[in-house]
Design an enzyme around this catalytic site. Sequence first.
Site, PDB file in Angstrom:
ATOM      1  N   TYR A 158      -7.851   3.543   0.758  1.00 27.68           N
ATOM      2  CA  TYR A 158      -7.571   2.090   0.739  1.00 27.68           C
ATOM      3  C   TYR A 158      -8.203   1.470  -0.507  1.00 27.68           C
ATOM      4  CZ  TYR A 158      -8.062  -2.834   2.144  1.00 27.68           C
ATOM      5  OH  TYR A 158      -8.046  -4.217   2.183  1.00 27.68           O
ATOM      6  N   ALA A 160      -8.976   2.956  -3.270  1.00 25.64           N
ATOM      7  CA  ALA A 160      -8.255   3.446  -4.457  1.00 25.64           C
ATOM      8  C   ALA A 160      -6.935   2.693  -4.632  1.00 25.64           C
ATOM      9  CB  ALA A 160      -7.995   4.945  -4.321  1.00 25.64           C
TER      10      ALA A 160
HETATM   11  N1  LIG Z   1      -9.758  -9.404   5.890  1.00 26.15           N
HETATM   12  C1  LIG Z   1     -10.460  -9.106   4.813  1.00 26.15           C
HETATM   13  O1  LIG Z   1     -11.690  -9.258   4.796  1.00 26.15           O
HETATM   14  C2  LIG Z   1      -9.783  -8.582   3.575  1.00 26.15           C
HETATM   15  C3  LIG Z   1     -10.567  -8.327   2.446  1.00 26.15           C
HETATM   16  C4  LIG Z   1      -9.965  -7.874   1.278  1.00 26.15           C
HETATM   17  C5  LIG Z   1      -8.591  -7.705   1.231  1.00 26.15           C
HETATM   18  N2  LIG Z   1      -7.848  -7.952   2.345  1.00 26.15           N
HETATM   19  C6  LIG Z   1      -6.386  -7.793   2.225  1.00 26.15           C
HETATM   20  O2  LIG Z   1      -5.785  -9.020   2.577  1.00 26.15           O
HETATM   21  C7  LIG Z   1      -4.464  -8.787   3.065  1.00 26.15           C
HETATM   22  C8  LIG Z   1      -4.295  -9.491   4.397  1.00 26.15           C
HETATM   23  O3  LIG Z   1      -5.187  -8.902   5.332  1.00 26.15           O
HETATM   24  P1  LIG Z   1      -5.706  -9.619   6.665  1.00 26.15           P
HETATM   25  O4  LIG Z   1      -7.149  -9.452   6.667  1.00 26.15           O
HETATM   26  O5  LIG Z   1      -5.118 -10.965   6.802  1.00 26.15           O
HETATM   27  O6  LIG Z   1      -5.153  -8.615   7.779  1.00 26.15           O
HETATM   28  P2  LIG Z   1      -3.831  -8.647   8.626  1.00 26.15           P
HETATM   29  O7  LIG Z   1      -3.737  -7.288   9.237  1.00 26.15           O
HETATM   30  O8  LIG Z   1      -3.842  -9.828   9.515  1.00 26.15           O
HETATM   31  O9  LIG Z   1      -2.683  -8.838   7.532  1.00 26.15           O
HETATM   32  C9  LIG Z   1      -1.940  -7.786   6.979  1.00 26.15           C
HETATM   33  C10 LIG Z   1      -0.510  -8.243   6.879  1.00 26.15           C
HETATM   34  O10 LIG Z   1       0.269  -7.227   6.245  1.00 26.15           O
HETATM   35  C11 LIG Z   1       1.446  -7.036   7.004  1.00 26.15           C
HETATM   36  N3  LIG Z   1       1.893  -5.654   6.908  1.00 26.15           N
HETATM   37  C12 LIG Z   1       1.141  -4.528   7.027  1.00 26.15           C
HETATM   38  N4  LIG Z   1       1.933  -3.448   6.948  1.00 26.15           N
HETATM   39  C13 LIG Z   1       3.213  -3.898   6.778  1.00 26.15           C
HETATM   40  C14 LIG Z   1       4.489  -3.257   6.640  1.00 26.15           C
HETATM   41  N5  LIG Z   1       4.625  -1.939   6.621  1.00 26.15           N
HETATM   42  N6  LIG Z   1       5.575  -4.054   6.485  1.00 26.15           N
HETATM   43  C15 LIG Z   1       5.467  -5.399   6.495  1.00 26.15           C
HETATM   44  N7  LIG Z   1       4.300  -6.056   6.615  1.00 26.15           N
HETATM   45  C16 LIG Z   1       3.193  -5.306   6.755  1.00 26.15           C
HETATM   46  C17 LIG Z   1       1.072  -7.353   8.437  1.00 26.15           C
HETATM   47  O11 LIG Z   1       2.206  -7.743   9.168  1.00 26.15           O
HETATM   48  C18 LIG Z   1       0.081  -8.491   8.272  1.00 26.15           C
HETATM   49  O12 LIG Z   1       0.744  -9.724   8.286  1.00 26.15           O
HETATM   50  C19 LIG Z   1      -4.307  -7.276   3.133  1.00 26.15           C
HETATM   51  O13 LIG Z   1      -3.646  -6.819   1.956  1.00 26.15           O
HETATM   52  C20 LIG Z   1      -5.747  -6.772   3.146  1.00 26.15           C
HETATM   53  O14 LIG Z   1      -5.837  -5.460   2.645  1.00 26.15           O
HETATM   54  C21 LIG Z   1      -8.403  -8.373   3.513  1.00 26.15           C
END
Ligand SMILES: NC(=O)c1ccc[n+]([C@@H]2O[C@H](COP(=O)([O-])OP(=O)(O)OC[C@H]3O[C@@H](n4cnc5c(N)ncnc54)[C@H](O)[C@@H]3O)[C@@H](O)[C@H]2O)c1
Length: 253
Positions: A158, A160
């Site tokens: 992840y 990477a």
């Molecule tokens: N929560 C954190 O602290 C954090 C920190 C750094 C980065 N992020 C990144 O922020 C983004 C949002 O994460 P979040 O924390 O809101 O979690 P989350 O799981 O609520 O959001 C992830 C979103 O991606 C969508 N998704 C995942 N796989 C999919 C697929 N195959 N097809 C279509 N949609 C897909 C999901 O439906 C969801 O809406 C992500 O890219 C995550 O890696 C989150």
Amino acid sequence: MTDLSDTRALVTGAGHGIGRGIALGLAAAGADVAVHYGSSADAAAETVSMIEKLGRKATAVQADVTSAEQVDRMVAEAVSFLGGLDVLVCNAGHLIGRVPVAEMAEEHYQRVVDVNLGATFRTCKAAIEALRESDRPRIITMSSLAAHNGGGPGSVIYAAAKAGIRGFTKGLAKELGPDKITVNAVAPGYIADTAFHNTFSTAEAQQTMIRNAPIGRSGQVEDVAAAVVFLASAEAGYLTGSTLDIDGGTWPR
Ligand SMILES: NC(=O)c1ccc[n+]([C@@H]2O[C@H](COP(=O)([O-])OP(=O)(O)OC[C@H]3O[C@@H](n4cnc5c(N)ncnc54)[C@H](O)[C@@H]3O)[C@@H](O)[C@H]2O)c1
């Protein structure tokens, strides 16, 4: 306050969490928004209704972001509803599960890369033609603090993939500079109350992440949304190829 009137935005993974926060932030600043979702149609419908209550136009568009065909169709639907596209936010992404490299199946590795870096590539690719028609085109991608520090236990691939998104963002900014399309990433640290950490991080790990942030608190989805709204604005027109760290000062820990 930043004015995004007459701005047409597509946010992937906007049914809940950070994506919903970004969609609402853009709408509050005046943008109409296409709300992408993967499988949670109800959550996306709720985001749409919240945006409409802010007086903006919104629709839900579905696609599995690991399918180029579905992403192409989804972007076309968003562009058709909005009447064009000014801002693309590639937020969708996933850790999938915490697995050490020594135990990781090839299929799991490919899935993690595909749902993060691959999805960012194919969503940007599908949207470039429409963005070229915009007066103020913007792409904002979703990296992570993990790209800098390797992430928590079992998140090497992840991390990477999120580092790959950072490099992709820099390279695409160069490639699309002549089209005046800016391309920037945001790299959140610990953002609380998200499915991501509620699923994959223990309460103890969440407390450690708060302690590691010099600012002394967890991040909120609104903190990420505020940075994205800025990157989408006219004022950010000379900012491209950058990654904004939204981690309360955690990096480089
Ligand atoms: N929560 C954190 O602290 C954090 C920190 C750094 C980065 N992020 C990144 O922020 C983004 C949002 O994460 P979040 O924390 O809101 O979690 P989350 O799981 O609520 O959001 C992830 C979103 O991606 C969508 N998704 C995942 N796989 C999919 C697929 N195959 N097809 C279509 N949609 C897909 C999901 O439906 C969801 O809406 C992500 O890219 C995550 O890696 C989150």
